[in-house]
Design a protein around this motif. Structure first.
Motif, PDB file in Angstrom:
ATOM      1  N   THR A 198       0.842  -1.188   0.000  1.00 40.14           N
ATOM      2  CA  THR A 198       0.000   0.000   0.000  1.00 40.14           C
ATOM      3  C   THR A 198       0.883   1.245   0.000  1.00 40.14           C
ATOM      4  O   THR A 198       2.105   1.177   0.174  1.00 40.14           O
ATOM      5  N   LEU A 199       0.264   2.403  -0.137  1.00 37.17           N
ATOM      6  CA  LEU A 199       1.016   3.655  -0.065  1.00 37.17           C
ATOM      7  C   LEU A 199       1.697   3.811   1.298  1.00 37.17           C
ATOM      8  O   LEU A 199       2.811   4.340   1.386  1.00 37.17           O
ATOM      9  N   LEU A 200       1.042   3.345   2.367  1.00 36.48           N
ATOM     10  CA  LEU A 200       1.650   3.448   3.692  1.00 36.48           C
ATOM     11  C   LEU A 200       2.886   2.567   3.777  1.00 36.48           C
ATOM     12  O   LEU A 200       3.895   2.949   4.392  1.00 36.48           O
ATOM     13  N   HIS A 201       2.854   1.401   3.188  1.00 31.48           N
ATOM     14  CA  HIS A 201       4.042   0.539   3.149  1.00 31.48           C
ATOM     15  C   HIS A 201       5.189   1.260   2.450  1.00 31.48           C
ATOM     16  O   HIS A 201       6.317   1.295   2.949  1.00 31.48           O
ATOM     17  N   TYR A 202       4.899   1.821   1.278  1.00 34.99           N
ATOM     18  CA  TYR A 202       5.938   2.542   0.546  1.00 34.99           C
ATOM     19  C   TYR A 202       6.463   3.726   1.356  1.00 34.99           C
ATOM     20  O   TYR A 202       7.650   4.042   1.320  1.00 34.99           O
ATOM     21  N   CYS A 203       5.565   4.363   2.063  1.00 34.00           N
ATOM     22  CA  CYS A 203       5.942   5.511   2.880  1.00 34.00           C
ATOM     23  C   CYS A 203       6.942   5.105   3.967  1.00 34.00           C
ATOM     24  O   CYS A 203       7.900   5.834   4.245  1.00 34.00           O
ATOM     25  N   CYS A 204       6.740   3.957   4.572  1.00 27.58           N
ATOM     26  CA  CYS A 204       7.634   3.492   5.633  1.00 27.58           C
ATOM     27  C   CYS A 204       9.022   3.166   5.095  1.00 27.58           C
ATOM     28  O   CYS A 204      10.012   3.289   5.807  1.00 27.58           O
ATOM     29  N   LYS A 205       9.118   2.754   3.838  1.00 21.24           N
ATOM     30  CA  LYS A 205      10.417   2.534   3.200  1.00 21.24           C
ATOM     31  C   LYS A 205      11.081   3.853   2.844  1.00 21.24           C
ATOM     32  O   LYS A 205      12.307   3.973   2.874  1.00 21.24           O
ATOM     33  N   ALA A 237      13.140  11.033   6.257  1.00 13.33           N
ATOM     34  CA  ALA A 237      12.271  10.459   7.283  1.00 13.33           C
ATOM     35  C   ALA A 237      11.147  11.405   7.688  1.00 13.33           C
ATOM     36  O   ALA A 237       9.997  10.984   7.858  1.00 13.33           O
ATOM     37  N   GLU A 238      11.450  12.682   7.862  1.00 11.39           N
ATOM     38  CA  GLU A 238      10.423  13.622   8.319  1.00 11.39           C
ATOM     39  C   GLU A 238       9.358  13.844   7.250  1.00 11.39           C
ATOM     40  O   GLU A 238       8.171  13.923   7.557  1.00 11.39           O
ATOM     41  N   SER A 239       9.785  13.942   5.995  1.00 11.08           N
ATOM     42  CA  SER A 239       8.823  14.097   4.906  1.00 11.08           C
ATOM     43  C   SER A 239       7.939  12.858   4.790  1.00 11.08           C
ATOM     44  O   SER A 239       6.721  12.962   4.607  1.00 11.08           O
ATOM     45  N   ALA A 240       8.559  11.685   4.917  1.00  8.44           N
ATOM     46  CA  ALA A 240       7.798  10.439   4.850  1.00  8.44           C
ATOM     47  C   ALA A 240       6.814  10.336   6.012  1.00  8.44           C
ATOM     48  O   ALA A 240       5.676   9.887   5.840  1.00  8.44           O
ATOM     49  N   ALA A 241       7.240  10.750   7.200  1.00  9.54           N
ATOM     50  CA  ALA A 241       6.363  10.702   8.368  1.00  9.54           C
ATOM     51  C   ALA A 241       5.171  11.639   8.198  1.00  9.54           C
ATOM     52  O   ALA A 241       4.042  11.313   8.579  1.00  9.54           O
ATOM     53  N   SER A 242       5.422  12.800   7.607  1.00  6.74           N
ATOM     54  CA  SER A 242       4.335  13.747   7.365  1.00  6.74           C
ATOM     55  C   SER A 242       3.314  13.170   6.396  1.00  6.74           C
ATOM     56  O   SER A 242       2.096  13.285   6.610  1.00  6.74           O
ATOM     57  N   PHE A 243       3.791  12.522   5.338  1.00  6.72           N
ATOM     58  CA  PHE A 243       2.864  11.917   4.380  1.00  6.72           C
ATOM     59  C   PHE A 243       2.142  10.726   5.007  1.00  6.72           C
ATOM     60  O   PHE A 243       0.962  10.491   4.725  1.00  6.72           O
ATOM     61  N   LEU A 251      -1.859   9.976   5.140  1.00  8.01           N
ATOM     62  CA  LEU A 251      -2.493   8.721   4.729  1.00  8.01           C
ATOM     63  C   LEU A 251      -3.357   8.143   5.849  1.00  8.01           C
ATOM     64  O   LEU A 251      -4.472   7.669   5.606  1.00  8.01           O
ATOM     65  N   LEU A 252      -2.850   8.179   7.067  1.00  5.42           N
ATOM     66  CA  LEU A 252      -3.605   7.643   8.205  1.00  5.42           C
ATOM     67  C   LEU A 252      -4.872   8.458   8.449  1.00  5.42           C
ATOM     68  O   LEU A 252      -5.919   7.908   8.800  1.00  5.42           O
ATOM     69  N   SER A 253      -4.789   9.767   8.231  1.00  2.00           N
ATOM     70  CA  SER A 253      -5.976  10.609   8.408  1.00  2.00           C
ATOM     71  C   SER A 253      -7.038  10.302   7.350  1.00  2.00           C
ATOM     72  O   SER A 253      -8.229  10.539   7.563  1.00  2.00           O
ATOM     73  N   LEU A 254      -6.601   9.763   6.208  1.00  2.00           N
ATOM     74  CA  LEU A 254      -7.524   9.391   5.138  1.00  2.00           C
ATOM     75  C   LEU A 254      -8.060   7.967   5.299  1.00  2.00           C
ATOM     76  O   LEU A 254      -8.858   7.513   4.485  1.00  2.00           O
ATOM     77  N   GLY A 255      -7.588   7.275   6.325  1.00  2.00           N
ATOM     78  CA  GLY A 255      -8.098   5.934   6.583  1.00  2.00           C
ATOM     79  C   GLY A 255      -7.136   4.802   6.279  1.00  2.00           C
ATOM     80  O   GLY A 255      -7.554   3.633   6.243  1.00  2.00           O
TER      81      GLY A 255
END
Length: 224
Positions: free
Chosen positions: A109-116, A125-131, A135-139
Motif C-alpha cells: 500500500t502507499l503506507l508501506h511505501y511511505c515506511c520505506k 524520514a520527516e517528509s515520509a512521516a508527514s505523508f 495517509l492515516l488521516s484518510l483511513g
C-alpha cells in the motif's frame, strides 16, 4: 494466494474500473492495481524517474499517467523518488486510488511505501512521516500486510530503520501491535527485524515505545 492470482484479480478489476483503475477514494473494497512500467520521458538522459526534472515532472502531472505507472515509479529505489514520496503519492491519490489500494507487483500500500521512503541515506524520514500522517488521516490501515512479505507498516519501518515512521504508525495502531510477528522473519517481531538488520535507531525507538525485549520466537511458535 499466488502472484498469478493477484495479477488475475487486478485484470478483472480493470475490466470494471477502466484502463486507469480509477476508483472512489472512499471505496469499501481496496483494489489491487495492475502491473505497469514506470513512464519515462522519451528524451530522458537517465534511467530513473526524477520528479525534479522538467520532463519527468510533466509526465508526473499528466492526468493520462496512470496509478499503476506511478506505483512503478515508487518502486525505484533512488533518492530522487524516495525523497518525493508525498509528491508522487499525492498524484496517485488524485487519480482516485484508494488509500488502502495495493501495487499489483509488490502487494504494498502507499503506507508501506511511505515506511520505506524514510530510509537513512536514500529517503527523508520527516517528509515520509508527514505523508504517513496524511495517509492515516484518510483511513490508511497500519495493520495491513503485503501478501508477499507478510510485513505490515511497522515491520517495514523497523526493517528500514526509520524511527519517525515507527512512532507515527504505532500512534495509529491497536494496543499490542508493537509486538506483532512476521512469518517471513521466523515469526519475529519488529524488534527482532530491526535487531537482525543492525538498525540501532529503530531498536531504541521500539524499546522506548514498549516493544517486549523478552519476546522469544520459540515461545510464539510453541503457542502457535
Amino acid at each position: 494466494m499466488t502472484k498469478e492470482d493477484v495479477l488475475r484479480e487486478s485484470s478483472e478489476g480493470d475490466s470494471v474500473l477502466g484502463r486507469n483503475s480509477l476508483i472512489s477514494r472512499n471505496s469499501e473494497r481496496p483494489v489491487i492495481h495492475q502491473v505497469a512500467s514506470a513512464p519515462m520521458p522519451s528524451d530522458c538522459e537517465f534511467s530513473f524517474f526524477d520528479p525534479n526534472d522538467p520532463l519527468c515532472r510533466e509526465v508526473l502531472l499528466d492526468p493520462r499517467t496512470t496509478v499503476p505507472e506511478l506505483f512503478a515509479v515508487l518502486r525505484q529505489w533512488v533518492p530522487q523518488v524516495q525523497r518525493n514520496i508525498s509528491v508522487i503519492g499525492n498524484e496517485i491519490l488524485k487519480r482516485g486510488c484508494g488509500v488502502n489500494d495495493r501495487d499489483g507487483l509488490t502487494d504494498m500500500t502507499l503506507l508501506h511505501y511511505c515506511c520505506k521512503a524514510g530510509a537513512p541515506g536514500i529517503g527523508d524520514a520527516e517528509s515520509a512521516a508527514s505523508f504517513a500522517r496524511q495517509l492515516l488521516s484518510l483511513g490508511a490501515e497500519p495493520s495491513l500486510r503485503s501478501r508477499w512479505t507478510n510485513m505490515n507498516a511497522l515491520h517495514y519501518a523497523a526493517y528500514f530503520d526509520v524511527p519517525p515512521l515507527i512512532r507515527v504508525v504505532l500512534q495509529a495502531s491497536q494496543p499490542g501491535e508493537v509486538d506483532a510477528t512476521c512469518s517471513d522473519f521466523d515469526f519475529g517481531t519488529a524488534l527482532h527485524i530491526a535487531a537482525s538488520n543492525l538498525c540501532s535507531s529503530a531498536v531504541k525507538c521500539l524499546l522506548e515505545l514498549g516493544a517486549n525485549p523478552a519476546f522469544r520466537v520459540c515461545d510464539f511458535l510453541y503457542d502457535y
